[in-house]
Every structure is written in structure tokens, then in C-alpha cells.
Design a protein around this motif. Structure first.
Motif, PDB file in Angstrom:
ATOM      1  N   PHE A  92       0.835  -1.198   0.000  1.00  0.00           N
ATOM      2  CA  PHE A  92       0.000   0.000   0.000  1.00  0.00           C
ATOM      3  C   PHE A  92       0.873   1.252   0.000  1.00  0.00           C
ATOM      4  O   PHE A  92       0.644   2.191  -0.770  1.00  0.00           O
ATOM      5  N   VAL A  93       1.883   1.291   0.875  1.00  0.00           N
ATOM      6  CA  VAL A  93       2.746   2.472   0.964  1.00  0.00           C
ATOM      7  C   VAL A  93       3.525   2.661  -0.334  1.00  0.00           C
ATOM      8  O   VAL A  93       3.633   3.773  -0.858  1.00  0.00           O
ATOM      9  N   ARG A  94       4.054   1.577  -0.850  1.00  0.00           N
ATOM     10  CA  ARG A  94       4.849   1.668  -2.076  1.00  0.00           C
ATOM     11  C   ARG A  94       4.014   2.131  -3.273  1.00  0.00           C
ATOM     12  O   ARG A  94       4.552   2.764  -4.184  1.00  0.00           O
ATOM     13  N   MET A  95       2.741   1.824  -3.286  1.00  0.00           N
ATOM     14  CA  MET A  95       1.879   2.274  -4.378  1.00  0.00           C
ATOM     15  C   MET A  95       1.347   3.681  -4.123  1.00  0.00           C
ATOM     16  O   MET A  95       1.186   4.472  -5.059  1.00  0.00           O
ATOM     17  N   ALA A 101       2.254  11.338  -5.748  1.00  0.00           N
ATOM     18  CA  ALA A 101       3.145  12.151  -6.581  1.00  0.00           C
ATOM     19  C   ALA A 101       2.432  12.653  -7.829  1.00  0.00           C
ATOM     20  O   ALA A 101       2.626  13.810  -8.240  1.00  0.00           O
ATOM     21  N   GLN A 102       1.583  11.821  -8.441  1.00  0.00           N
ATOM     22  CA  GLN A 102       0.858  12.288  -9.629  1.00  0.00           C
ATOM     23  C   GLN A 102      -0.195  13.328  -9.255  1.00  0.00           C
ATOM     24  O   GLN A 102      -0.427  14.286 -10.011  1.00  0.00           O
ATOM     25  N   ALA A 103      -0.844  13.162  -8.111  1.00  0.00           N
ATOM     26  CA  ALA A 103      -1.806  14.173  -7.672  1.00  0.00           C
ATOM     27  C   ALA A 103      -1.112  15.522  -7.470  1.00  0.00           C
ATOM     28  O   ALA A 103      -1.655  16.572  -7.829  1.00  0.00           O
ATOM     29  N   GLU A 133       2.159  13.938   3.504  1.00  0.00           N
ATOM     30  CA  GLU A 133       1.800  12.517   3.592  1.00  0.00           C
ATOM     31  C   GLU A 133       2.829  11.647   2.880  1.00  0.00           C
ATOM     32  O   GLU A 133       3.142  10.538   3.343  1.00  0.00           O
ATOM     33  N   MET A 134       3.358  12.131   1.754  1.00  0.00           N
ATOM     34  CA  MET A 134       4.418  11.377   1.081  1.00  0.00           C
ATOM     35  C   MET A 134       5.642  11.267   1.983  1.00  0.00           C
ATOM     36  O   MET A 134       6.285  10.202   2.045  1.00  0.00           O
ATOM     37  N   GLY A 135       5.979  12.336   2.685  1.00  0.00           N
ATOM     38  CA  GLY A 135       7.103  12.282   3.614  1.00  0.00           C
ATOM     39  C   GLY A 135       6.865  11.282   4.727  1.00  0.00           C
ATOM     40  O   GLY A 135       7.781  10.557   5.135  1.00  0.00           O
ATOM     41  N   MET A 136       5.645  11.227   5.240  1.00  0.00           N
ATOM     42  CA  MET A 136       5.320  10.274   6.294  1.00  0.00           C
ATOM     43  C   MET A 136       5.486   8.844   5.795  1.00  0.00           C
ATOM     44  O   MET A 136       6.052   7.990   6.483  1.00  0.00           O
ATOM     45  N   MET A 137       5.002   8.572   4.576  1.00  0.00           N
ATOM     46  CA  MET A 137       5.083   7.204   4.040  1.00  0.00           C
ATOM     47  C   MET A 137       6.525   6.802   3.766  1.00  0.00           C
ATOM     48  O   MET A 137       6.923   5.664   4.028  1.00  0.00           O
ATOM     49  N   ARG A 138       7.318   7.722   3.255  1.00  0.00           N
ATOM     50  CA  ARG A 138       8.738   7.401   3.042  1.00  0.00           C
ATOM     51  C   ARG A 138       9.426   7.112   4.368  1.00  0.00           C
ATOM     52  O   ARG A 138      10.262   6.205   4.475  1.00  0.00           O
ATOM     53  N   GLY A 139       9.078   7.891   5.407  1.00  0.00           N
ATOM     54  CA  GLY A 139       9.651   7.661   6.723  1.00  0.00           C
ATOM     55  C   GLY A 139       9.232   6.316   7.293  1.00  0.00           C
ATOM     56  O   GLY A 139      10.025   5.636   7.958  1.00  0.00           O
ATOM     57  N   GLY A 145      13.563  -0.239   7.310  1.00  0.00           N
ATOM     58  CA  GLY A 145      14.596  -0.739   6.417  1.00  0.00           C
ATOM     59  C   GLY A 145      14.058  -1.256   5.101  1.00  0.00           C
ATOM     60  O   GLY A 145      14.642  -2.169   4.504  1.00  0.00           O
ATOM     61  N   LEU A 146      12.961  -0.674   4.623  1.00  0.00           N
ATOM     62  CA  LEU A 146      12.318  -1.143   3.402  1.00  0.00           C
ATOM     63  C   LEU A 146      12.540  -0.166   2.261  1.00  0.00           C
ATOM     64  O   LEU A 146      12.551   1.049   2.460  1.00  0.00           O
ATOM     65  N   SER A 147      12.681  -0.701   1.076  1.00  0.00           N
ATOM     66  CA  SER A 147      12.853   0.127  -0.114  1.00  0.00           C
ATOM     67  C   SER A 147      11.514   0.709  -0.539  1.00  0.00           C
ATOM     68  O   SER A 147      10.473   0.043  -0.402  1.00  0.00           O
ATOM     69  N   PRO A 148      11.486   1.926  -1.077  1.00  0.00           N
ATOM     70  CA  PRO A 148      10.220   2.508  -1.556  1.00  0.00           C
ATOM     71  C   PRO A 148       9.757   1.942  -2.887  1.00  0.00           C
ATOM     72  O   PRO A 148       8.629   2.200  -3.302  1.00  0.00           O
ATOM     73  N   GLU A 149      10.592   1.167  -3.530  1.00  0.00           N
ATOM     74  CA  GLU A 149      10.251   0.644  -4.848  1.00  0.00           C
ATOM     75  C   GLU A 149       9.486  -0.670  -4.739  1.00  0.00           C
ATOM     76  O   GLU A 149       9.837  -1.545  -3.953  1.00  0.00           O
ATOM     77  N   ALA A 150       8.437  -0.798  -5.551  1.00  0.00           N
ATOM     78  CA  ALA A 150       7.681  -2.054  -5.647  1.00  0.00           C
ATOM     79  C   ALA A 150       8.195  -2.798  -6.867  1.00  0.00           C
ATOM     80  O   ALA A 150       7.881  -2.435  -8.007  1.00  0.00           O
ATOM     81  N   GLN A 151       8.998  -3.809  -6.632  1.00  0.00           N
ATOM     82  CA  GLN A 151       9.626  -4.528  -7.734  1.00  0.00           C
ATOM     83  C   GLN A 151       8.590  -5.211  -8.611  1.00  0.00           C
ATOM     84  O   GLN A 151       7.688  -5.895  -8.124  1.00  0.00           O
ATOM     85  N   GLY A 152       8.733  -5.004  -9.937  1.00  0.00           N
ATOM     86  CA  GLY A 152       7.863  -5.689 -10.882  1.00  0.00           C
ATOM     87  C   GLY A 152       6.450  -5.157 -10.932  1.00  0.00           C
ATOM     88  O   GLY A 152       5.559  -5.828 -11.455  1.00  0.00           O
ATOM     89  N   HIS A 153       6.213  -3.946 -10.385  1.00  0.00           N
ATOM     90  CA  HIS A 153       4.850  -3.405 -10.385  1.00  0.00           C
ATOM     91  C   HIS A 153       4.790  -2.172 -11.267  1.00  0.00           C
ATOM     92  O   HIS A 153       5.633  -1.275 -11.169  1.00  0.00           O
ATOM     93  N   ASP A 154       3.815  -2.120 -12.161  1.00  0.00           N
ATOM     94  CA  ASP A 154       3.609  -0.981 -13.059  1.00  0.00           C
ATOM     95  C   ASP A 154       2.692   0.016 -12.372  1.00  0.00           C
ATOM     96  O   ASP A 154       1.504  -0.251 -12.171  1.00  0.00           O
TER      97      ASP A 154
END
Length: 233
Positions: A92-95, A101-103, A133-139, A145-154
């Protein structure tokens, strides 16, 4: 005769004296025994005795947003630790980060293109809320220790996301045309975010994200209604 009486009187007197002495000795011995038999009082203490914990005590546990409260035995609440996040929380956070960002990208177009000041105000509200809110989710990801990237997700397939062509059209529009296109695209975008947030409330386990998802669903529903009012007046 007189001598016999005197002896008798002496004997009686001696007997009385002996009886009195014996009584005094017995009384003295009885009093000493009573004092010895009394227990010594324990020193007073300020610590109260521990009270037994009731075994039938129940606790009311609040439900998640939209759910009713439940009751559980107290020992279960005492033994239960905080619920950890699960893979659906992470997804959910990664998406939601690129979704926000688009909004923001759409909202940043409004100041120089929108004709209606209410549209510009709505765009500014979106920027003011979704940026932090984006800052909160990145934090949230960083502290785990998780990457913000969702591997293999468009990201383009996420609900509510606008196509690159639609974004180009919005950037090229001006005045009333921009206002109408902005409201349509942002409404679709918000509806996608509301669906994502509502779904997380059913499957997520992290309390912080559940509260955030509930806030997203509530606030963006209000913004959809506001945009429709602005376009209709």
C-alpha cells in the motif's frame, strides 16, 4: 488451758500467712505467664498486600474504522504485543507514494492555468496535504529498512492513475477547459486512492497505516464533493 489456746491461735495465724503467701506467688506467676504468652506485634509496613487479579475481567477493544468494538479476556490483552506490519501494508505504501506524486503533479499545474479561484484553492489544499503525507510514508518505510520501490509493479495500472497522454492534455489546457479536465481527472484519481485505502483497512495490520488510510478515504471524499460543487456553480 491458756497455753493450749495460744498454740492453737499461733497455728491458725501461721496457716493464714502461708495461704496468703501462696496466693501472692500464684498470682505473680500467672501474670508473668500471661505477658509471656502474648505475641510480639510485627512492625507496621506501608506496602499493601497484593490483591489477586480477577480471572473473569474483560477489556473492551476498539475496532478498526467502520468496525464495532469487541470484548476480550484481560490476560489476552496483557500478553498480546503490538501487531506487526504485513506485506499488504508495505505494498500500500509503495503504491500510494507514486499515486500521491501524480496528484501533486496535477495540482502544481493549477496556479497558472485554472480560471476558477476555487479550483486553485483546491489544488493548493491537495499540495499542502499530500506533500507531507508522502514524507510520512517514506519515513514509515525507512524506519523499517524497506525500499520505496515495488519490484515488478507498473504504477500506471494503479486505480485512478492518469495516463501520460491525459497528463499532457491537462498541461496544455487553459481556463475553463483546464478546470473541467482537472476536476474529472482529479476525481478519478481520488476515487482510486479511496479504493486503495478502504481495501487496506480490511487487510492491513499496522495501526498507523490504518489510521492514515482512514484519513485518506475521508479527506479525499470531501475533496471530490467540493470539486463537483465548484464545477457545478
Amino acid at each position: 488451758m491458756t497455753s493450749r489456746r495460744a498454740r492453737t491461735l499461733s497455728v491458725v495465724t501461721l496457716a493464714l500467712v502461708l495461704t496468703l503467701v501462696a496466693f501472692v506467688l500464684v498470682r505473680a506467676g500467672g501474670d508473668h505467664g500471661t505477658d509471656a504468652a502474648q505475641p510480639v506485634s510485627a512492625p507496621a509496613t506501608s506496602t499493601p498486600a497484593a490483591s489477586p487479579v480477577p480471572t473473569d475481567l474483560t477489556i473492551i477493544v476498539p475496532g478498526r474504522p467502520g468496525e464495532s468494538a469487541a470484548t476480550r479476556p484481560a490476560h489476552e490483552i496483557r500478553d498480546a504485543g503490538p501487531a506487526p506490519h504485513n506485506s499488504l501494508d508495505v505494498m500500500f505504501v509503495r503504491m500510494m507514494i507514486p499515486h500521491h506524486a501524480q496528484a501533486l503533479e496535477m495540482a502544481e499545474l493549477a496556479p497558472g492555468r485554472a480560471a476558477d479561484p476555487d479550483i486553485r484553492a483546491l489544488a493548493e489544499r491537495i499540495r499542502a496535504s499530500q506533500g507531507p503525507e508522502m514524507g510520512m510514508m517514506r519515513g514509515w518505510l525507512q524506519t523499517r529498512g524497506l525500499s520505496p520501490e515495488a519490484q515488478g509493479h507498473d504504477h500506471g495500472t494503479m486505480r485512478g492513475m492518469q495516463s501520460p497522454e491525459a497528463m499532457r492534455q491537462l498541461a496544455a489546457a487553459r481556463g475553463a477547459d483546464f478546470d473541467r479536465l482537472f476536476v474529472r481527472m482529479m476525481t478519478e484519481h481520488h476515487q482510486g486512492a479511496i479504493e486503495m485505502a478502504t481495501e487496506l483497512l480490511k487487510v492491513g495490520s499496522d495501526l498507523t497505516l490504518s489510521e492514515f488510510a482512514n484519513s485518506v478515504a475521508t479527506e479525499q471524499t470531501v475533496e471530490i464533493d467540493r470539486m463537483r460543487e465548484v464545477l457545478g456553480h
